[in-house]
Motif scaffolding. Sequence first.
Motif, PDB file in Angstrom:
ATOM      1  N   MET A 172       0.411  -5.180  -4.257  1.00 58.32           N
ATOM      2  CA  MET A 172       0.638  -4.150  -3.112  1.00 58.32           C
ATOM      3  C   MET A 172      -0.836  -4.256  -2.368  1.00 58.32           C
ATOM      4  N   TYR A 173      -0.847  -3.387  -1.179  1.00 58.06           N
ATOM      5  CA  TYR A 173      -1.831  -3.495  -0.146  1.00 58.06           C
ATOM      6  C   TYR A 173      -2.080  -2.244   0.251  1.00 58.06           C
ATOM      7  N   LEU A 174      -3.197  -2.184   1.351  1.00 58.13           N
ATOM      8  CA  LEU A 174      -3.791  -1.068   2.154  1.00 58.13           C
ATOM      9  C   LEU A 174      -3.754  -1.726   3.333  1.00 58.13           C
ATOM     10  N   ASP A 175      -3.210  -1.089   4.399  1.00 59.84           N
ATOM     11  CA  ASP A 175      -3.367  -1.736   5.812  1.00 59.84           C
ATOM     12  C   ASP A 175      -4.709  -1.867   6.071  1.00 59.84           C
ATOM     13  N   ALA A 176      -5.531  -0.954   5.877  1.00 62.66           N
ATOM     14  CA  ALA A 176      -6.824  -0.769   6.247  1.00 62.66           C
ATOM     15  C   ALA A 176      -7.797  -1.700   5.542  1.00 62.66           C
ATOM     16  N   LEU A 177      -7.486  -2.073   4.481  1.00 67.32           N
ATOM     17  CA  LEU A 177      -8.200  -3.028   3.892  1.00 67.32           C
ATOM     18  C   LEU A 177      -7.506  -4.558   3.581  1.00 67.32           C
ATOM     19  N   LYS A 178      -6.667  -4.830   4.438  1.00 60.66           N
ATOM     20  CA  LYS A 178      -5.922  -6.094   4.437  1.00 60.66           C
ATOM     21  C   LYS A 178      -6.958  -7.298   4.704  1.00 60.66           C
ATOM     22  N   GLY A 179      -7.935  -7.047   5.609  1.00 55.93           N
ATOM     23  CA  GLY A 179      -9.069  -8.108   5.953  1.00 55.93           C
ATOM     24  C   GLY A 179     -10.071  -8.131   5.006  1.00 55.93           C
ATOM     25  N   ASN A 180     -10.040  -7.531   3.902  1.00 54.36           N
ATOM     26  CA  ASN A 180     -11.329  -7.205   3.118  1.00 54.36           C
ATOM     27  C   ASN A 180     -10.999  -8.577   1.847  1.00 54.36           C
TER      28      ASN A 180
ATOM     29  N   ALA B 270     -13.686   6.030   2.758  1.00 56.57           N
ATOM     30  CA  ALA B 270     -13.988   6.086   4.079  1.00 56.57           C
ATOM     31  C   ALA B 270     -13.075   5.101   5.021  1.00 56.57           C
ATOM     32  N   ALA B 271     -12.701   3.985   4.397  1.00 56.59           N
ATOM     33  CA  ALA B 271     -12.238   2.795   5.344  1.00 56.59           C
ATOM     34  C   ALA B 271     -10.713   3.158   5.477  1.00 56.59           C
ATOM     35  N   THR B 272     -10.013   3.926   4.672  1.00 52.29           N
ATOM     36  CA  THR B 272      -8.758   4.320   4.599  1.00 52.29           C
ATOM     37  C   THR B 272      -8.248   5.746   5.122  1.00 52.29           C
ATOM     38  N   ASN B 273      -9.392   6.226   5.487  1.00 52.94           N
ATOM     39  CA  ASN B 273      -9.365   7.679   6.049  1.00 52.94           C
ATOM     40  C   ASN B 273      -8.836   8.541   5.105  1.00 52.94           C
ATOM     41  N   ALA B 274      -9.013   8.336   3.927  1.00 51.42           N
ATOM     42  CA  ALA B 274      -8.648   9.162   2.855  1.00 51.42           C
ATOM     43  C   ALA B 274      -9.205  10.562   2.772  1.00 51.42           C
ATOM     44  N   LYS B 275     -10.533  10.598   3.025  1.00 53.35           N
ATOM     45  CA  LYS B 275     -11.407  11.693   3.255  1.00 53.35           C
ATOM     46  C   LYS B 275     -10.749  12.557   4.176  1.00 53.35           C
ATOM     47  N   LYS B 276     -10.348  12.168   5.315  1.00 49.53           N
ATOM     48  CA  LYS B 276      -9.997  12.773   6.495  1.00 49.53           C
ATOM     49  C   LYS B 276      -8.448  13.296   6.160  1.00 49.53           C
ATOM     50  N   ASN B 277      -7.661  12.627   5.742  1.00 49.23           N
ATOM     51  CA  ASN B 277      -6.306  12.872   5.431  1.00 49.23           C
ATOM     52  C   ASN B 277      -5.957  13.406   4.346  1.00 49.23           C
ATOM     53  N   GLY B 278      -6.692  13.069   2.990  1.00 53.40           N
ATOM     54  CA  GLY B 278      -6.313  13.615   1.805  1.00 53.40           C
ATOM     55  C   GLY B 278      -5.657  12.770   1.282  1.00 53.40           C
ATOM     56  N   TYR B 279      -5.197  11.640   1.653  1.00 53.60           N
ATOM     57  CA  TYR B 279      -4.271  10.702   0.749  1.00 53.60           C
ATOM     58  C   TYR B 279      -4.511   9.430   1.354  1.00 53.60           C
ATOM     59  N   VAL B 280      -4.141   8.201   0.671  1.00 52.18           N
ATOM     60  CA  VAL B 280      -3.906   6.955   1.020  1.00 52.18           C
ATOM     61  C   VAL B 280      -2.536   6.413   0.570  1.00 52.18           C
ATOM     62  N   ASP B 281      -1.936   5.552   1.315  1.00 51.26           N
ATOM     63  CA  ASP B 281      -0.717   4.795   1.369  1.00 51.26           C
ATOM     64  C   ASP B 281      -0.809   3.477   0.904  1.00 51.26           C
ATOM     65  N   ILE B 282      -0.169   3.287  -0.109  1.00 58.68           N
ATOM     66  CA  ILE B 282      -0.075   1.921  -0.959  1.00 58.68           C
ATOM     67  C   ILE B 282       1.168   1.204  -0.647  1.00 58.68           C
ATOM     68  N   LYS B 283       1.263  -0.022  -0.196  1.00 60.53           N
ATOM     69  CA  LYS B 283       2.392  -0.637   0.246  1.00 60.53           C
ATOM     70  C   LYS B 283       2.703  -1.881  -0.427  1.00 60.53           C
TER      71      LYS B 283
END
Length: 618
Positions: free
Chosen positions: A160-168, A66-79
Amino acid sequence: MKKNARLLYLLTVWIFFAPNSPSAATPLTDDETPPAPIPSITYVLSMPEPQTHYFEVEMQLKNSAAATNAKKNGYVDIKMPVWTPGSYLIREYAKNVEAFTATAGGKAVASDKIRKNAWRVYSADNDLTIRYRVYANELTVRTSFVDIDHGYVTPAGVFMYLDALKGNPHRVVVQPYKAWKQVATGLKPVAGATFTYEAADFDILVDSPIEIGNHKTFSFTASNVPHTVAMYGDAEYNEQRLTADYKRVCEAAATVVGEHPCTDYTFIVHHIPPGGGGLEHLNSTTLETNRYAYSTEANYKGFLTLVAHEYFHLWNVKRIRPIALGPFDYENENYTHMLWLSEGCTSFYEDNILRRAGFHTPEAYLGIVANDITQIENQPGNRVQSATESSWDAWIKGYRPNENSSNTTISYYSKGSVLGTLLNLSILAGSNGERSMDDLMRYLYAEYYKKQKRGFTDDEFRRAAEQIAGRKLDDFFTTALTTADPIQYNAYFEPVGLQLVNVAGKTQDGFLGATTSVVNGKSTVTSVRRGSAAYTDGLNVGDELISVNGLRVGDDLLRFVSGRRVGDVLQLVVNRSGQLRELPVKLTQNPLVSYRLEPTANQTAAQKSLYAKWLFIK
């Protein structure tokens, strides 16, 4: 039964998050619904075959969809970050990554590399496990390394990190190689879990290097804060003396701002043949020095200077900072005109701290100040690049020097150190000795770090400096800082009863302006000074110097120049790209200076008083 089950759920959530996370759950009342599960990121770091120079990383994402919009986009980007704060160069850490895979529920998930430092994982699952390997065979304070003796992690190049979860919160579980028993890091340990640490967010994780192995440790308390020193590598030192001197340096540094913001502090020290400097972090630092750092008094003071520099960064840069230096963009350059303040004024403070701690006499400190000025005034680039330009261009010039850099650039470290001295003197003079650079640091710390919780702009810094000085500082900000024009040094030193004097011996000896290096018996030109005879008459870097006035050069160019007069012509023969060329070179006047600070005549009581305050003379 439902009520009991609900209470059991809440108790489980509280136990998991309360000891380790600022996001601990608050117990619910009966009419509330349970909150959405909190996303978590855990890295399992292992090194089962350290002799291969690989770290193994398992990145576990829980409740992340939910936090990464994976359910909406169908993917998650790892950097993967491309640089690390404190070292202003794009280092492309992703070049060391291989074997990237992803799984969900134990099954493989498709993934693609979509940019140089980003991987797209095609999954809408709530829980993902990412695995990859990192090649780590470069032991510096800004890169990672592992071999059979120890491991060192620069987090930006490993995690690595996820933009949406950098603050977690981000948790790290270290699994040392079987023969290793110790881990040193500024990360907070998780109670009851061996070699398990947690950072409140990704920024803090990036700011917390990790040393793994069988290093020696000792500890001390300074400013009521526990400090740990982790020593890797062979070196002979007196632990009792070194511990006491660490404490002296740290407590002297703390007097600048007057408040220590840390609950603990960690020094990681690598003793390796070339040495290599240091890199600051929020509550730790990594220092690289050679094994002979403690063998002579000069070496020992040099090491304490490094300690003072990196330690003072816990205030200046990590908390007192230009607005560009945090929160960070880990994928692009973070530009600022103020590295002269962040790094250069920290260089100013390194010697200032050793003076107030009693390691330098007043006379020795004056010698250091004069030598700093001599260094920048002898570099042609000081008349080309300003300190603010040097700061801005760190990303493309500071860490990428070439054979012409000394002609076109000036270091924001060395120029900034001199500017720190001048700004300190300006504040002392403007306030009649009531305030100093320390008061400016305290104001910036209180106003921007503690109150506004941000960095400051260039204009805000100038206004603060002029407020503390009690007067306008036009000459400093419009000439010394932002142009490459000559600085009127004696205007700054006169209030403390000193004058800057060039004591370079006057000589009629001619000046060539080229340096050479002998490799395999060949004397090759390595630098040519702008405006010199070599520069004007066409000697090039890379030329092999064959002969001077018909005589073979060999490995001693100086003997052909020594004793020659200004205006004398040397007939050079060089090999340039396989062709022999004859170059007549007409020697010029030696432009190099050597400065010393000397007392002015008839010093006033006010000058003597200000001098004593400047140099901490009681």
